[in-house]
Design a protein around this motif. Structure first.
Motif, PDB file in Angstrom:
ATOM      1  N   ILE A  50       0.950  -1.092   0.027  1.00  0.00           N
ATOM      2  CA  ILE A  50       0.090  -0.181   0.079  1.00  0.00           C
ATOM      3  C   ILE A  50       0.867   1.488  -0.022  1.00  0.00           C
ATOM      4  O   ILE A  50       0.740   2.316  -0.640  1.00  0.00           O
ATOM      5  CB  ILE A  50      -0.873   0.117   1.166  1.00  0.00           C
ATOM      6  N   ILE A  51       1.902   1.376   0.863  1.00  0.00           N
ATOM      7  CA  ILE A  51       2.534   2.543   0.960  1.00  0.00           C
ATOM      8  C   ILE A  51       4.087   2.587   0.295  1.00  0.00           C
ATOM      9  O   ILE A  51       4.690   3.392   0.304  1.00  0.00           O
ATOM     10  CB  ILE A  51       2.827   2.771   2.525  1.00  0.00           C
ATOM     11  N   ASP A  52       4.154   1.183  -0.463  1.00  0.00           N
ATOM     12  CA  ASP A  52       5.485   1.079  -1.095  1.00  0.00           C
ATOM     13  C   ASP A  52       6.566   1.552  -0.245  1.00  0.00           C
ATOM     14  O   ASP A  52       7.615   2.154  -0.540  1.00  0.00           O
ATOM     15  CB  ASP A  52       5.416   2.145  -2.397  1.00  0.00           C
ATOM     16  N   ASP A  53       6.639   0.976   0.962  1.00  0.00           N
ATOM     17  CA  ASP A  53       7.779   0.995   2.012  1.00  0.00           C
ATOM     18  C   ASP A  53       7.612  -0.077   3.059  1.00  0.00           C
ATOM     19  O   ASP A  53       6.448  -0.470   3.396  1.00  0.00           O
ATOM     20  CB  ASP A  53       7.479   2.623   2.789  1.00  0.00           C
ATOM     21  N   VAL A  54       8.948  -0.660   3.248  1.00  0.00           N
ATOM     22  CA  VAL A  54       8.926  -1.866   4.144  1.00  0.00           C
ATOM     23  C   VAL A  54       8.745  -1.346   5.323  1.00  0.00           C
ATOM     24  O   VAL A  54       9.303  -0.304   6.079  1.00  0.00           O
ATOM     25  CB  VAL A  54      10.301  -2.459   4.155  1.00  0.00           C
ATOM     26  N   PRO A  55       7.408  -1.839   6.245  1.00  0.00           N
ATOM     27  CA  PRO A  55       7.467  -1.552   7.736  1.00  0.00           C
ATOM     28  C   PRO A  55       8.600  -2.150   8.504  1.00  0.00           C
ATOM     29  O   PRO A  55       8.463  -3.397   9.051  1.00  0.00           O
ATOM     30  CB  PRO A  55       6.056  -2.360   7.882  1.00  0.00           C
ATOM     31  N   ILE A  56       9.575  -1.628   8.617  1.00  0.00           N
ATOM     32  CA  ILE A  56      10.663  -1.687   9.315  1.00  0.00           C
ATOM     33  C   ILE A  56      10.435  -2.408  10.759  1.00  0.00           C
ATOM     34  O   ILE A  56      11.006  -3.324  11.303  1.00  0.00           O
ATOM     35  CB  ILE A  56      11.880  -0.653   9.337  1.00  0.00           C
ATOM     36  N   ALA A  57       9.757  -1.479  11.561  1.00  0.00           N
ATOM     37  CA  ALA A  57       9.394  -1.843  12.919  1.00  0.00           C
ATOM     38  C   ALA A  57       8.783  -3.139  12.881  1.00  0.00           C
ATOM     39  O   ALA A  57       8.928  -4.154  13.788  1.00  0.00           O
ATOM     40  CB  ALA A  57       8.497  -0.830  13.310  1.00  0.00           C
ATOM     41  N   LEU A 120      -0.988  13.426   4.220  1.00  0.00           N
ATOM     42  CA  LEU A 120      -1.900  14.453   4.185  1.00  0.00           C
ATOM     43  C   LEU A 120      -1.554  15.761   4.821  1.00  0.00           C
ATOM     44  O   LEU A 120      -1.963  17.022   4.136  1.00  0.00           O
ATOM     45  CB  LEU A 120      -3.372  14.078   4.852  1.00  0.00           C
ATOM     46  N   SER A 121      -0.988  15.807   5.709  1.00  0.00           N
ATOM     47  CA  SER A 121      -0.722  16.942   6.329  1.00  0.00           C
ATOM     48  C   SER A 121       0.473  17.766   5.736  1.00  0.00           C
ATOM     49  O   SER A 121       0.313  19.074   5.546  1.00  0.00           O
ATOM     50  CB  SER A 121      -0.063  16.727   7.781  1.00  0.00           C
ATOM     51  N   ALA A 122       1.351  17.251   5.006  1.00  0.00           N
ATOM     52  CA  ALA A 122       2.451  17.775   4.346  1.00  0.00           C
ATOM     53  C   ALA A 122       1.845  18.329   2.979  1.00  0.00           C
ATOM     54  O   ALA A 122       2.209  19.528   2.531  1.00  0.00           O
ATOM     55  CB  ALA A 122       3.447  16.676   3.855  1.00  0.00           C
ATOM     56  N   TYR A 123       0.890  17.511   2.502  1.00  0.00           N
ATOM     57  CA  TYR A 123       0.328  18.267   1.096  1.00  0.00           C
ATOM     58  C   TYR A 123      -0.724  19.350   1.689  1.00  0.00           C
ATOM     59  O   TYR A 123      -0.952  20.329   0.727  1.00  0.00           O
ATOM     60  CB  TYR A 123      -0.716  17.056   0.593  1.00  0.00           C
ATOM     61  N   GLN A 193      -4.392   8.428  -3.924  1.00  0.00           N
ATOM     62  CA  GLN A 193      -4.537   9.643  -4.579  1.00  0.00           C
ATOM     63  C   GLN A 193      -3.325  10.460  -4.369  1.00  0.00           C
ATOM     64  O   GLN A 193      -3.321  11.348  -4.892  1.00  0.00           O
ATOM     65  CB  GLN A 193      -5.733  10.296  -3.618  1.00  0.00           C
ATOM     66  N   PHE A 194      -2.218  10.121  -3.610  1.00  0.00           N
ATOM     67  CA  PHE A 194      -1.231  10.850  -3.377  1.00  0.00           C
ATOM     68  C   PHE A 194      -0.243  11.030  -4.812  1.00  0.00           C
ATOM     69  O   PHE A 194       0.194  11.959  -4.819  1.00  0.00           O
ATOM     70  CB  PHE A 194      -0.115  10.225  -2.329  1.00  0.00           C
ATOM     71  N   ARG A 195      -0.224  10.148  -5.628  1.00  0.00           N
ATOM     72  CA  ARG A 195       0.386  10.525  -6.758  1.00  0.00           C
ATOM     73  C   ARG A 195      -0.296  11.487  -7.588  1.00  0.00           C
ATOM     74  O   ARG A 195       0.386  12.507  -8.102  1.00  0.00           O
ATOM     75  CB  ARG A 195       0.491   9.319  -7.959  1.00  0.00           C
ATOM     76  N   ASN A 199       1.261  15.223  -8.318  1.00  0.00           N
ATOM     77  CA  ASN A 199       1.160  15.813  -9.637  1.00  0.00           C
ATOM     78  C   ASN A 199       0.407  17.157  -9.896  1.00  0.00           C
ATOM     79  O   ASN A 199       1.146  18.128 -10.644  1.00  0.00           O
ATOM     80  CB  ASN A 199       0.597  14.792 -10.814  1.00  0.00           C
ATOM     81  N   CYS A 200      -0.378  17.275  -9.086  1.00  0.00           N
ATOM     82  CA  CYS A 200      -1.388  18.465  -9.225  1.00  0.00           C
ATOM     83  C   CYS A 200      -0.433  19.836  -8.823  1.00  0.00           C
ATOM     84  O   CYS A 200      -0.222  20.857  -9.238  1.00  0.00           O
ATOM     85  CB  CYS A 200      -2.457  18.380  -8.431  1.00  0.00           C
ATOM     86  N   LEU A 201       0.095  19.406  -7.523  1.00  0.00           N
ATOM     87  CA  LEU A 201       1.068  20.383  -7.112  1.00  0.00           C
ATOM     88  C   LEU A 201       2.231  20.775  -8.010  1.00  0.00           C
ATOM     89  O   LEU A 201       2.581  22.165  -8.210  1.00  0.00           O
ATOM     90  CB  LEU A 201       1.602  19.978  -5.617  1.00  0.00           C
ATOM     91  N   ILE A 202       2.814  20.026  -8.744  1.00  0.00           N
ATOM     92  CA  ILE A 202       3.942  20.332  -9.631  1.00  0.00           C
ATOM     93  C   ILE A 202       3.090  21.022 -10.477  1.00  0.00           C
ATOM     94  O   ILE A 202       4.054  22.231 -10.975  1.00  0.00           O
ATOM     95  CB  ILE A 202       4.525  18.941 -10.088  1.00  0.00           C
ATOM     96  N   VAL A 203       2.058  20.783 -11.216  1.00  0.00           N
ATOM     97  CA  VAL A 203       1.383  21.682 -12.218  1.00  0.00           C
ATOM     98  C   VAL A 203       1.378  23.054 -11.737  1.00  0.00           C
ATOM     99  O   VAL A 203       1.376  23.915 -12.394  1.00  0.00           O
ATOM    100  CB  VAL A 203       0.320  20.650 -12.845  1.00  0.00           C
ATOM    101  N   GLN A 204       0.366  23.002 -10.641  1.00  0.00           N
ATOM    102  CA  GLN A 204       0.162  24.307 -10.057  1.00  0.00           C
ATOM    103  C   GLN A 204       1.464  25.218  -9.903  1.00  0.00           C
ATOM    104  O   GLN A 204       1.358  26.422  -9.857  1.00  0.00           O
ATOM    105  CB  GLN A 204      -0.604  24.117  -8.781  1.00  0.00           C
TER     106      GLN A 204
END
Length: 264
Positions: A50-57, A120-123, A193-195, A199-204
């Motif tokens: 889902i997050i494309d990241d290994v859950p290291i913990a 979400l907070s960062a976006y 939706q994050f991708r 992309n929307c942020l880059i365009v804007q």
């Protein structure tokens, strides 16, 4: 079920490291341990996808569980000569292994919700920095934030993480993490939706930069025009100097009066 970590007077008091269990009891406990491992591995893989990241913990928790299982095998006597129908089992390490496998499951889900919430907070901040109304592009954005916040986090402020304390909080933990499991499809949809958001942020951002560049060029040409106009009214311009200062005019030369008669 839950013979390994069960909230009973026996598990809440200190017990010897190696105690006697029947073969059936041992089988049931190892079945529970195996089920806990399968659950932890399944959710670690799903969260990673889902997050494309290994859950290291979570991976670390499974590693700790493996260490305790090795101690169970080395310090237990499953077929004692004096009691062939029973086994002497290192129950303390068996319980620790079970606890770490449960933690692996919990930690995977924690990483999922925490990472989605942070993104979400960062976006949201980036949209504000660009003075863009996020809901103009993603109408459900704040519903996503509310949905993640509703899950919350499990309160471990009074939890010492010991096996016994973990056993006491086990039911409450499972209730909390079950809420995440029930929302897993929604969380996966948000993550997808994050991708599009990025992309929307880059365009804007590029659009704003172009507008700023055009405005800067316009300001430059306007300023140059004003300067030239000012210089023009003073009668002076560069690249071919011209001045309004006029050279003094000389009086006209009068013709010579030749009134003297020529000699005869």
């Amino acid at each position: 079920m839950n013979q390994i970590v069960d909230v009973t007077p026996n598990t809440l008091t200190s017990t010897p490291s190696v105690i006697t269990y029947s073969h059936d009891e041992i089988k049931n406990m190892f079945d529970e341990l195996h089920a806990a491992f399968q659950n932890a591995e399944t959710w670690a893989k799903r969260v990673e996808n889902i997050i494309d990241d290994v859950p290291i913990a979570a991976i670390n928790q499974m590693r700790y569980a493996g260490y305790h299982i090795s101690k169970v095998l080395s310090k237990s006597n499953f077929f004692p000569i004096e009691s062939p129908n029973q086994s002497l089992v290192n129950i303390d390490d068996l319980r620790s292994a079970y606890k770490h496998l449960l933690r692996a499951y919990f930690d995977s889900l924690d990483q999922l919700t925490q990472q989605i919430s942070a993104q979400l907070s960062a976006y949201e901040t980036k949209f504000q920095d660009l003075n863009i109304v996020v809901t103009d592009h993603f109408p459900d954005f704040f519903n996503w934030i509310d949905s993640v916040h509703e899950i919350g986090q499990f309160d471990i402020s009074t939890d010492t993480e010991s096996v016994n304390q973990f056993a006491i909080s086990k039911n409450d933990r499972e209730t909390h993490y079950q809420k995440i499991v029930e929302k897993i499809d929604e969380l996966q949809l948000i993550q997808k939706q994050f991708r599009a958001i990025a992309n929307c942020l880059i365009v804007q951002a590029n659009k704003i930069n172009k507008e700023n560049s055009k405005w800067s060029f316009s300001k430059f040409t306007i300023i140059i025009g004003i300067i030239l106009a000012i210089l023009g009214t003073s009668g002076t311009c560069y690249f071919g100097y011209k001045s309004t200062i006029q050279e003094p005019k000389l009086p006209p030369i009068k013709p010579i009066n030749n009134s003297i008669p020529p000699p005869k």
